[in-house]
Design a protein around this motif. Structure first.
Motif, PDB file in Angstrom:
ATOM      1  N   GLU A  82       0.774  -1.142  -0.020  1.00  0.00           N
ATOM      2  CA  GLU A  82       0.059   0.045  -0.013  1.00  0.00           C
ATOM      3  C   GLU A  82       0.975   1.344   0.058  1.00  0.00           C
ATOM      4  O   GLU A  82       0.737   2.184  -0.747  1.00  0.00           O
ATOM      5  N   VAL A  83       1.943   1.288   0.760  1.00  0.00           N
ATOM      6  CA  VAL A  83       2.962   2.329   0.898  1.00  0.00           C
ATOM      7  C   VAL A  83       3.853   2.681  -0.334  1.00  0.00           C
ATOM      8  O   VAL A  83       3.903   3.833  -0.770  1.00  0.00           O
ATOM      9  N   VAL A  84       4.300   1.773  -0.814  1.00  0.00           N
ATOM     10  CA  VAL A  84       5.113   1.670  -1.821  1.00  0.00           C
ATOM     11  C   VAL A  84       4.334   1.267  -3.471  1.00  0.00           C
ATOM     12  O   VAL A  84       4.093   0.081  -3.392  1.00  0.00           O
ATOM     13  N   SER A  85       4.093   2.360  -4.018  1.00  0.00           N
ATOM     14  CA  SER A  85       3.175   2.164  -5.237  1.00  0.00           C
ATOM     15  C   SER A  85       3.728   1.391  -6.251  1.00  0.00           C
ATOM     16  O   SER A  85       5.150   1.263  -6.554  1.00  0.00           O
ATOM     17  N   GLY A  86       3.119   0.593  -6.905  1.00  0.00           N
ATOM     18  CA  GLY A  86       3.443  -0.452  -8.165  1.00  0.00           C
ATOM     19  C   GLY A  86       4.302  -1.669  -7.520  1.00  0.00           C
ATOM     20  O   GLY A  86       5.143  -2.147  -8.388  1.00  0.00           O
ATOM     21  N   GLY A  88       4.644  -5.353  -6.395  1.00  0.00           N
ATOM     22  CA  GLY A  88       4.171  -6.625  -6.444  1.00  0.00           C
ATOM     23  C   GLY A  88       4.122  -7.605  -5.123  1.00  0.00           C
ATOM     24  O   GLY A  88       5.016  -7.034  -4.255  1.00  0.00           O
ATOM     25  N   LEU A  89       3.403  -8.243  -5.060  1.00  0.00           N
ATOM     26  CA  LEU A  89       3.280  -9.152  -3.924  1.00  0.00           C
ATOM     27  C   LEU A  89       4.679 -10.085  -3.718  1.00  0.00           C
ATOM     28  O   LEU A  89       5.157  -9.765  -2.449  1.00  0.00           O
ATOM     29  N   LYS A  90       5.392 -10.374  -4.623  1.00  0.00           N
ATOM     30  CA  LYS A  90       6.656 -11.116  -4.583  1.00  0.00           C
ATOM     31  C   LYS A  90       7.646 -10.144  -4.158  1.00  0.00           C
ATOM     32  O   LYS A  90       8.650 -10.377  -3.042  1.00  0.00           O
ATOM     33  N   GLU A  91       7.786  -8.870  -4.796  1.00  0.00           N
ATOM     34  CA  GLU A  91       8.685  -7.790  -4.352  1.00  0.00           C
ATOM     35  C   GLU A  91       8.447  -7.548  -2.856  1.00  0.00           C
ATOM     36  O   GLU A  91       9.407  -7.195  -1.931  1.00  0.00           O
ATOM     37  N   ALA A  92       7.235  -7.215  -2.252  1.00  0.00           N
ATOM     38  CA  ALA A  92       6.814  -6.681  -1.095  1.00  0.00           C
ATOM     39  C   ALA A  92       7.369  -7.881  -0.097  1.00  0.00           C
ATOM     40  O   ALA A  92       8.024  -7.400   0.919  1.00  0.00           O
ATOM     41  N   LYS A  93       7.185  -9.043  -0.455  1.00  0.00           N
ATOM     42  CA  LYS A  93       7.594 -10.129   0.659  1.00  0.00           C
ATOM     43  C   LYS A  93       8.998 -10.265   0.700  1.00  0.00           C
ATOM     44  O   LYS A  93       9.605 -10.358   1.627  1.00  0.00           O
ATOM     45  N   GLU A  94       9.548 -10.004  -0.508  1.00  0.00           N
ATOM     46  CA  GLU A  94      11.144 -10.025  -0.432  1.00  0.00           C
ATOM     47  C   GLU A  94      11.780  -8.760   0.281  1.00  0.00           C
ATOM     48  O   GLU A  94      12.699  -9.120   1.061  1.00  0.00           O
ATOM     49  N   LEU A  95      11.058  -7.761   0.189  1.00  0.00           N
ATOM     50  CA  LEU A  95      11.453  -6.429   1.017  1.00  0.00           C
ATOM     51  C   LEU A  95      11.373  -6.931   2.524  1.00  0.00           C
ATOM     52  O   LEU A  95      12.081  -6.443   3.514  1.00  0.00           O
ATOM     53  N   VAL A  96      10.024  -7.121   3.013  1.00  0.00           N
ATOM     54  CA  VAL A  96       9.942  -7.709   4.325  1.00  0.00           C
ATOM     55  C   VAL A  96      10.787  -8.547   5.038  1.00  0.00           C
ATOM     56  O   VAL A  96      11.261  -8.208   6.186  1.00  0.00           O
ATOM     57  N   GLU A  97      11.188  -9.549   4.012  1.00  0.00           N
ATOM     58  CA  GLU A  97      11.936 -10.689   4.667  1.00  0.00           C
ATOM     59  C   GLU A  97      13.283 -10.220   4.815  1.00  0.00           C
ATOM     60  O   GLU A  97      14.212 -10.701   5.508  1.00  0.00           O
ATOM     61  N   SER A  98      13.911  -9.010   4.025  1.00  0.00           N
ATOM     62  CA  SER A  98      15.229  -8.617   4.040  1.00  0.00           C
ATOM     63  C   SER A  98      15.383  -7.756   4.954  1.00  0.00           C
ATOM     64  O   SER A  98      16.422  -6.956   4.884  1.00  0.00           O
ATOM     65  N   ALA A  99      14.469  -7.502   5.887  1.00  0.00           N
ATOM     66  CA  ALA A  99      14.722  -6.426   6.834  1.00  0.00           C
ATOM     67  C   ALA A  99      15.973  -6.670   7.838  1.00  0.00           C
ATOM     68  O   ALA A  99      16.352  -7.815   7.955  1.00  0.00           O
ATOM     69  N   ALA A 115       3.595   6.821   6.673  1.00  0.00           N
ATOM     70  CA  ALA A 115       4.197   5.506   6.392  1.00  0.00           C
ATOM     71  C   ALA A 115       4.552   4.480   7.651  1.00  0.00           C
ATOM     72  O   ALA A 115       4.138   3.573   7.792  1.00  0.00           O
ATOM     73  N   LYS A 116       5.272   5.221   8.401  1.00  0.00           N
ATOM     74  CA  LYS A 116       5.821   4.775   9.543  1.00  0.00           C
ATOM     75  C   LYS A 116       4.621   4.179  10.616  1.00  0.00           C
ATOM     76  O   LYS A 116       4.444   3.156  11.024  1.00  0.00           O
ATOM     77  N   GLU A 117       3.592   5.150  10.628  1.00  0.00           N
ATOM     78  CA  GLU A 117       2.299   4.957  11.533  1.00  0.00           C
ATOM     79  C   GLU A 117       1.426   3.686  10.858  1.00  0.00           C
ATOM     80  O   GLU A 117       1.160   2.868  11.700  1.00  0.00           O
ATOM     81  N   LYS A 118       1.432   3.560   9.748  1.00  0.00           N
ATOM     82  CA  LYS A 118       0.897   2.456   8.891  1.00  0.00           C
ATOM     83  C   LYS A 118       1.554   1.160   9.179  1.00  0.00           C
ATOM     84  O   LYS A 118       0.864   0.084   9.773  1.00  0.00           O
ATOM     85  N   LEU A 119       2.809   1.276   8.833  1.00  0.00           N
ATOM     86  CA  LEU A 119       3.690  -0.060   9.177  1.00  0.00           C
ATOM     87  C   LEU A 119       3.738  -0.447  10.737  1.00  0.00           C
ATOM     88  O   LEU A 119       3.501  -1.818  10.913  1.00  0.00           O
ATOM     89  N   GLU A 120       3.770   0.480  11.659  1.00  0.00           N
ATOM     90  CA  GLU A 120       3.786   0.227  12.944  1.00  0.00           C
ATOM     91  C   GLU A 120       2.346  -0.436  13.486  1.00  0.00           C
ATOM     92  O   GLU A 120       2.434  -1.386  14.237  1.00  0.00           O
ATOM     93  N   GLY A 121       1.229   0.051  12.981  1.00  0.00           N
ATOM     94  CA  GLY A 121      -0.028  -0.472  13.130  1.00  0.00           C
ATOM     95  C   GLY A 121      -0.278  -1.867  12.692  1.00  0.00           C
ATOM     96  O   GLY A 121      -0.990  -2.500  13.255  1.00  0.00           O
ATOM     97  N   ALA A 122       0.511  -2.077  11.866  1.00  0.00           N
ATOM     98  CA  ALA A 122       0.575  -3.638  11.210  1.00  0.00           C
ATOM     99  C   ALA A 122       1.462  -4.708  11.932  1.00  0.00           C
ATOM    100  O   ALA A 122       1.515  -5.776  11.602  1.00  0.00           O
ATOM    101  N   GLY A 123       2.296  -4.026  12.971  1.00  0.00           N
ATOM    102  CA  GLY A 123       3.007  -4.790  13.622  1.00  0.00           C
ATOM    103  C   GLY A 123       4.701  -4.621  13.348  1.00  0.00           C
ATOM    104  O   GLY A 123       5.299  -5.539  14.064  1.00  0.00           O
TER     105      GLY A 123
END
Length: 129
Positions: A82-86, A88-99, A115-123
């Motif tokens: 939602e925060v990073v436009s464009g 895809g699911l695969k790219e978002a998953k890779e980004l989250v897993e490579s934190a 963006a920080k507020e939304k992400l922290e709201g998701a945990g």
């Protein structure tokens, strides 16, 4: 093709996503064999003798860095998309897993905080730099 005024061009750019605009700039650079990079000004080696060091300027561009996904990884992936436009699911998953990994770079303070507020709201654990 009819010529577009500067205002019409700017309106067209406002409608584009950052990814689309980035692709446009690359194609523009290739077509006209130019570069859109701004020239870098050379900074002085130090303060002028007898003068005070300049006051630190307030930061106006921030990076939103995902430190950890937390327990609700799927929710964090949805928010990242939602925060990073464009993205895809695969790219978002890779980004989250490579934190820790930057989610947004050089954005305005308001956008970074939202963006920080939304992400922290998701945990997720997030920092602004």
């Amino acid at each position: 093709m009819a010529k577009m005024s500067t205002e019409e061009l700017l309106d067209a750019f406002k409608e584009m996503t950052l990814l689309e605009l980035s692709d446009f700039v690359k194609q523009f650079e290739e077509t006209f064999e130019v570069t859109a990079a701004a020239p870098v000004a050379v900074a002085a080696a130090g303060p002028v003798a007898g003068g005070e060091a300049p006051a630190a300027e307030e930061q106006d561009e921030f990076d939103v860095v995902l430190e950890a996904a937390g327990d609700k990884k799927i929710q964090v992936i949805k928010v990242v998309r939602e925060v990073v436009s464009g993205l895809g699911l695969k790219e978002a998953k890779e980004l989250v897993e490579s934190a820790p990994k930057p989610v947004l770079e050089k954005v305005a303070k308001e956008a970074a905080e939202a963006a920080k507020e939304k992400l922290e709201g998701a945990g997720a654990t997030v920092s602004l730099k």
